[in-house]
Design a protein around this motif. Structure first.
Motif, mmCIF file in Angstrom:
data_model
loop_
_atom_site.group_PDB
_atom_site.id
_atom_site.type_symbol
_atom_site.label_atom_id
_atom_site.label_comp_id
_atom_site.label_asym_id
_atom_site.label_seq_id
_atom_site.Cartn_x
_atom_site.Cartn_y
_atom_site.Cartn_z
ATOM 1 N N ALA A 31 32.158 28.017 63.811
ATOM 2 C CA ALA A 31 32.012 26.989 62.776
ATOM 3 C C ALA A 31 32.622 27.462 61.459
ATOM 4 O O ALA A 31 33.127 26.656 60.674
ATOM 5 C CB ALA A 31 30.539 26.630 62.588
ATOM 6 N N GLU A 32 32.600 28.770 61.206
ATOM 7 C CA GLU A 32 33.188 29.326 59.981
ATOM 8 C C GLU A 32 34.678 29.013 59.891
ATOM 9 O O GLU A 32 35.211 28.826 58.799
ATOM 10 C CB GLU A 32 32.983 30.841 59.932
ATOM 11 N N LYS A 33 35.359 28.948 61.026
ATOM 12 C CA LYS A 33 36.801 28.665 61.039
ATOM 13 C C LYS A 33 37.107 27.283 60.466
ATOM 14 O O LYS A 33 38.205 27.023 60.016
ATOM 15 C CB LYS A 33 37.358 28.763 62.463
ATOM 16 N N TYR A 34 36.126 26.394 60.533
ATOM 17 C CA TYR A 34 36.289 25.029 60.004
ATOM 18 C C TYR A 34 35.563 24.875 58.671
ATOM 19 O O TYR A 34 35.375 23.766 58.183
ATOM 20 C CB TYR A 34 35.734 24.003 61.008
ATOM 21 N N ASN A 35 35.144 26.003 58.098
ATOM 22 C CA ASN A 35 34.344 26.008 56.864
ATOM 23 C C ASN A 35 33.069 25.190 57.025
ATOM 24 O O ASN A 35 32.646 24.493 56.107
ATOM 25 C CB ASN A 35 35.156 25.488 55.662
ATOM 26 N N LEU A 36 32.465 25.263 58.194
ATOM 27 C CA LEU A 36 31.257 24.487 58.469
ATOM 28 C C LEU A 36 30.034 25.360 58.762
ATOM 29 O O LEU A 36 29.025 24.868 59.235
ATOM 30 C CB LEU A 36 31.490 23.537 59.656
ATOM 31 N N SER A 37 30.116 26.660 58.465
ATOM 32 C CA SER A 37 28.967 27.511 58.777
ATOM 33 C C SER A 37 27.730 27.119 57.964
ATOM 34 O O SER A 37 26.603 27.288 58.412
ATOM 35 C CB SER A 37 29.303 28.987 58.582
ATOM 36 N N ASN A 38 27.938 26.566 56.763
ATOM 37 C CA ASN A 38 26.808 26.082 55.970
ATOM 38 C C ASN A 38 26.394 24.674 56.383
ATOM 39 O O ASN A 38 25.381 24.162 55.914
ATOM 40 C CB ASN A 38 27.136 26.099 54.476
ATOM 41 N N ASN A 39 27.214 24.026 57.197
ATOM 42 C CA ASN A 39 26.946 22.668 57.668
ATOM 43 C C ASN A 39 26.590 22.712 59.153
ATOM 44 O O ASN A 39 27.127 21.961 59.948
ATOM 45 C CB ASN A 39 28.175 21.774 57.459
ATOM 46 N N TYR A 40 25.687 23.600 59.505
ATOM 47 C CA TYR A 40 25.327 23.837 60.904
ATOM 48 C C TYR A 40 23.822 23.673 61.035
ATOM 49 O O TYR A 40 23.059 24.405 60.414
ATOM 50 C CB TYR A 40 25.750 25.256 61.289
ATOM 51 N N ILE A 41 23.408 22.683 61.811
ATOM 52 C CA ILE A 41 21.992 22.369 61.973
ATOM 53 C C ILE A 41 21.635 22.463 63.448
ATOM 54 O O ILE A 41 22.321 21.887 64.291
ATOM 55 C CB ILE A 41 21.690 20.944 61.470
ATOM 56 N N VAL A 42 20.547 23.180 63.745
ATOM 57 C CA VAL A 42 20.041 23.191 65.112
ATOM 58 C C VAL A 42 19.126 21.976 65.261
ATOM 59 O O VAL A 42 18.272 21.727 64.409
ATOM 60 C CB VAL A 42 19.313 24.510 65.428
ATOM 61 N N LYS A 43 19.368 21.189 66.327
ATOM 62 C CA LYS A 43 18.635 19.935 66.559
ATOM 63 C C LYS A 43 17.133 20.174 66.583
ATOM 64 O O LYS A 43 16.694 21.232 66.992
ATOM 65 C CB LYS A 43 19.032 19.328 67.914
ATOM 66 N N PRO A 44 16.391 19.149 66.231
ATOM 67 C CA PRO A 44 16.805 17.851 65.720
ATOM 68 C C PRO A 44 16.978 17.894 64.202
ATOM 69 O O PRO A 44 16.412 18.758 63.531
ATOM 70 C CB PRO A 44 15.630 16.935 66.096
ATOM 71 N N ILE A 45 17.747 16.956 63.668
ATOM 72 C CA ILE A 45 17.891 16.860 62.219
ATOM 73 C C ILE A 45 16.605 16.226 61.671
ATOM 74 O O ILE A 45 16.045 15.329 62.279
ATOM 75 C CB ILE A 45 19.144 16.051 61.812
ATOM 76 N N THR A 46 16.149 16.751 60.545
ATOM 77 C CA THR A 46 14.921 16.227 59.947
ATOM 78 C C THR A 46 15.263 15.253 58.827
ATOM 79 O O THR A 46 16.376 15.273 58.295
ATOM 80 C CB THR A 46 14.067 17.360 59.352
ATOM 81 N N LEU A 47 14.299 14.445 58.459
ATOM 82 C CA LEU A 47 14.471 13.507 57.359
ATOM 83 C C LEU A 47 14.779 14.267 56.066
ATOM 84 O O LEU A 47 15.670 13.887 55.307
ATOM 85 C CB LEU A 47 13.204 12.654 57.196
ATOM 86 N N GLU A 48 14.059 15.369 55.851
ATOM 87 C CA GLU A 48 14.278 16.175 54.644
ATOM 88 C C GLU A 48 15.701 16.714 54.596
ATOM 89 O O GLU A 48 16.349 16.698 53.559
ATOM 90 C CB GLU A 48 13.273 17.337 54.572
ATOM 91 N N LYS A 49 16.188 17.208 55.735
ATOM 92 C CA LYS A 49 17.540 17.775 55.782
ATOM 93 C C LYS A 49 18.591 16.693 55.547
ATOM 94 O O LYS A 49 19.552 16.906 54.810
ATOM 95 C CB LYS A 49 17.777 18.473 57.132
ATOM 96 N N LEU A 50 18.403 15.522 56.153
ATOM 97 C CA LEU A 50 19.363 14.432 55.946
ATOM 98 C C LEU A 50 19.409 14.023 54.479
ATOM 99 O O LEU A 50 20.488 13.853 53.912
ATOM 100 C CB LEU A 50 19.017 13.227 56.827
ATOM 101 N N LYS A 51 18.256 13.894 53.858
ATOM 102 C CA LYS A 51 18.214 13.531 52.437
ATOM 103 C C LYS A 51 18.907 14.599 51.593
ATOM 104 O O LYS A 51 19.676 14.286 50.683
ATOM 105 C CB LYS A 51 16.771 13.346 51.972
ATOM 106 N N GLU A 52 18.670 15.854 51.920
ATOM 107 C CA GLU A 52 19.316 16.967 51.208
ATOM 108 C C GLU A 52 20.842 16.869 51.322
ATOM 109 O O GLU A 52 21.572 17.053 50.336
ATOM 110 C CB GLU A 52 18.807 18.271 51.837
ATOM 111 N N ILE A 53 21.332 16.573 52.528
ATOM 112 C CA ILE A 53 22.773 16.432 52.757
ATOM 113 C C ILE A 53 23.342 15.306 51.905
ATOM 114 O O ILE A 53 24.358 15.471 51.226
ATOM 115 C CB ILE A 53 23.048 16.148 54.258
ATOM 116 N N ILE A 54 22.683 14.152 51.926
ATOM 117 C CA ILE A 54 23.211 12.988 51.208
ATOM 118 C C ILE A 54 23.160 13.212 49.692
ATOM 119 O O ILE A 54 24.105 12.860 48.988
ATOM 120 C CB ILE A 54 22.466 11.700 51.636
ATOM 121 N N TYR A 55 22.091 13.834 49.194
ATOM 122 C CA TYR A 55 22.032 14.149 47.766
ATOM 123 C C TYR A 55 23.169 15.081 47.365
ATOM 124 O O TYR A 55 23.796 14.916 46.330
ATOM 125 C CB TYR A 55 20.684 14.783 47.380
ATOM 126 N N ALA A 56 23.466 16.066 48.231
ATOM 127 C CA ALA A 56 24.519 17.036 47.929
ATOM 128 C C ALA A 56 25.905 16.387 47.948
ATOM 129 O O ALA A 56 26.824 16.856 47.287
ATOM 130 C CB ALA A 56 24.461 18.182 48.925
#
Length: 131
Positions: free
Chosen positions: A104-129
């Motif tokens: 994932a680091e090769k695509y600069n996505l290592s910070n954008n890596y979530i182990v399922k399931p996605i939580t409501l808190e995490k989704l809100k955090e993503i959208i705020y960011a």
């Protein structure tokens, strides 16, 4: 209020797809959601939307392990497309494998890596960011 117009969920597992859609709906922060069953469908959807000047997704939640094209094949292909709009991609996978995280680091996505399931808190955090 922070919200996004369009989210794309790339997921072949019906249970995880259901849970992810529930979280998206509960967030109240996503106007519309499009679902793709694999990476090839997601790529084709993007190409179709680009060629017809339709709205592109602001956010893509991408599973890795899928038939036809997996998430990695999708990432390989999307990097060759010239996009006028920024699309935020999060890998949402059941894999906590170190090799996948390094890849994932090769695509600069290592910070954008979530182990399922996605939580409501995490989704809100993503959208705020994103805003």
């Amino acid at each position: 209020m922070n919200e996004i117009n369009l989210a794309c969920v790339v997921e072949d597992d019906p249970v995880h797809l259901f849970l992810t859609r529930q979280v998206i709906n509960l967030s109240g922060m996503v106007k519309q959601t499009v679902v793709c069953q694999n990476g090839k469908d997601a790529y084709d959807m993007l190409i179709s939307r680009i060629s017809s000047s339709e709205t592109l997704p602001d956010l893509i939640l991408l599973d890795l392990n899928m038939p036809v094209w997996d998430g990695w094949q999708f990432l390989d292909e999307i990097t060759s497309i010239s996009l006028d709009q920024k699309i935020t991609i999060y890998i949402v996978t059941s894999s906590s494998n170190e090799d996948d995280l390094r890849r994932a680091e090769k695509y600069n996505l290592s910070n954008n890596y979530i182990v399922k399931p996605i939580t409501l808190e995490k989704l809100k955090e993503i959208i705020y960011a994103m805003n």
